[in-house]
Design an enzyme around this catalytic site. Structure first.
Site, PDB file in Angstrom:
ATOM      1  N   ASP A  91     -89.740  57.419 -71.147  1.00  0.00           N
ATOM      2  CA  ASP A  91     -88.656  57.917 -72.038  1.00  0.00           C
ATOM      3  C   ASP A  91     -89.022  58.220 -73.233  1.00  0.00           C
ATOM      4  OD1 ASP A  91     -87.625  56.650 -69.750  1.00  0.00           O
ATOM      5  OD2 ASP A  91     -87.103  54.622 -70.852  1.00  0.00           O
ATOM      6  N   GLY A 129     -76.678  51.834 -72.929  1.00  0.00           N
ATOM      7  CA  GLY A 129     -76.622  51.136 -71.526  1.00  0.00           C
ATOM      8  C   GLY A 129     -76.074  52.122 -70.388  1.00  0.00           C
ATOM      9  N   ALA A 130     -76.327  53.451 -70.734  1.00  0.00           N
ATOM     10  CA  ALA A 130     -75.918  54.422 -69.912  1.00  0.00           C
ATOM     11  C   ALA A 130     -77.154  54.898 -69.074  1.00  0.00           C
ATOM     12  CB  ALA A 130     -75.162  55.682 -70.648  1.00  0.00           C
TER      13      ALA A 130
END
Ligand code: GLA
Length: 401
Positions: A187, A137-138
């Site tokens: 990503d 979640g960062a």
């Protein structure tokens, strides 16, 4: 964080060892292999990937490890350090509609490999245990780390021989179809193609990738992560809305993707588009240019010269693309005032993390200033830590029982 020797395959880190132990305690036998893949930060090039544009991410020294062993039947069992349950499914039931929760990531990769040539009707089942030190979640792509680690593991175990660019597409497909997040290719590409002390310059249309040395350490700079602890989710809301606006802008301007526009096209774009769509388009067009400029600047002048490009990127995301958050803006502004030479939010936005390119001797001052600024405003306590550019996904070493 796990200290990891990056000499190449065969290295077993502390995190590998805990994954090995986790595998043993869940499945009562030894894993036959360990594979790992890193999270990433994006240095610059935000929301450009799904517009066929340019990105410049780096793999970081936070990794997800999978310990895995084949079975002789068609059963797949998935366990991890972050969920109590062990999920069991047959390879014959592996369709996106059946996959939910955290196990949708590893199982989604197994399904997606089937879409890229694995014959899921004949491959053996497997057991896998997953451990990770990539914060969730960062905005550091814990999901891509997980997808890429599973992808390289199954690629080896199933003898698929798919190349890294294809494995990135496998991870992206799992994310898009199984997890339901309409994300781009950045990503997974960073996680699979990253190299120590370097960033990955990726053309998201051709998928041509080039490794660009960063030279942060010799320049006395650190890449400081400021995790705002404001959680974000790409499966919902803003991310998909931004993607739609970009597609609408490209359609209205008669180009296949916003990648096909240059700065010279912005006057025409402004005349044709509503104000909001125009600002979305302007972010993408200027951000693509900033990625090219950053690569050029790194080559000609080195990393100490890229600060203004990072700052400009943040302003564009805050004002034109509108994906920042008050916490991210405070993090960026405070870091700059306390001595960072450039700072920007990184990742999908609406929360997550900012990066601050910071002289080593200013890191404590920047950390203290950001902590104080967050406390003053009543924001959640942020997490601040330095990351280093690391190698991409790899087989970490065999397990010797
Ligand atoms: C998320 C997505 C990526 C990319 C970024 C924004 O991280 O997963 O594909 O779109 O947001 O640059």
């Amino acid at each position: 964080m796990t200290a990891r020797n990056t000499d190449g395959a065969g290295v077993v880190s502390a995190l590998d060892r805990t994954a090995q132990v986790g595998f043993q305690s869940h499945f009562h036998r030894s894993a036959t292999g360990l594979w790992s893949a890193p999270g990433r930060v994006n240095l610059i090039g935000e929301h450009t990937d799904y517009n066929d544009g340019f990105v410049l991410p780096l793999a970081i020294d936070r990794r997800t490890v999978v310990a895995l062993a084949s079975r002789t039947d068609r059963v797949v069992r998935v366990a991890s350090s972050f969920a109590a349950e062990t999920v069991e499914v047959s390879l014959d039931e592996l369709v996106p509609e059946n996959l939910v929760g955290w196990s949708a990531y590893p199982l989604g990769v197994a399904w997606a490999l089937g879409q890229f040539g694995a014959d899921l009707a004949v491959v053996p089942g497997f057991e896998v245990y997953i451990d990770s030190d990539v914060p969730v979640g960062a905005g550091l792509s814990s999901s891509a780390a997980l997808e890429s680690a599973v992808a390289v593991a199954l690629n080896d175990v199933w003898g698929l021989d798919l190349d890294r660019a294809t494995l990135a597409r496998v991870g992206q497909l799992a994310e898009n179809r199984v997890v339901g997040a309409p994300t781009g290719i950045m990503d997974q590409s960073a996680s699979l193609l990253g190299q120590a002390d370097a960033a990955v310059f990726l053309d998201c249309r051709s998928l041509a990738a080039e490794v660009i040395p960063l030279g942060l350490h010799p320049a006395g700079l650190e890449l400081l992560i400021i995790d705002t602890r404001v959680s974000h989710s790409h499966a919902t809301g803003g991310y998909a809305a931004r993607r739609k606006s970009c597609e609408a802008g490209a359609r209205a301007l008669g180009v296949p993707a916003l990648r096909d526009l240059s700065l010279d096209d912005l006057t025409r774009a402004q005349a044709m588009l509503d104000d909001e769509t125009f600002r979305r388009v302007r972010h993408i067009v200027t951000e693509n240019q900033r990625v090219l400029d950053t690569v050029q600047t790194l080559r000609s002048s080195g990393c100490t010269a890229i600060g203004p490009l990072l700052d400009a990127s943040h302003r564009s995301m805050r004002d034109d693309f509108e994906i920042s958050a008050p916490e991210l803006d405070v993090a960026v502004d405070t870091a700059r005032r306390a001595g960072a030479i450039g700072a920007r939010m990184t990742g999908g936005g609406f929360g997550g993390a900012a990066i601050a390119l910071t002289p080593t001797d200013r890191v404590p001052a920047v950390k203290a200033a950001v902590m104080a600024a967050f406390a003053e405003r009543g924001f959640a306590t942020p997490d601040l830590f330095v990351v280093h550019a690391a190698d991409g996904a790899a087989r970490d070493g065999g397990v010797r029982p």
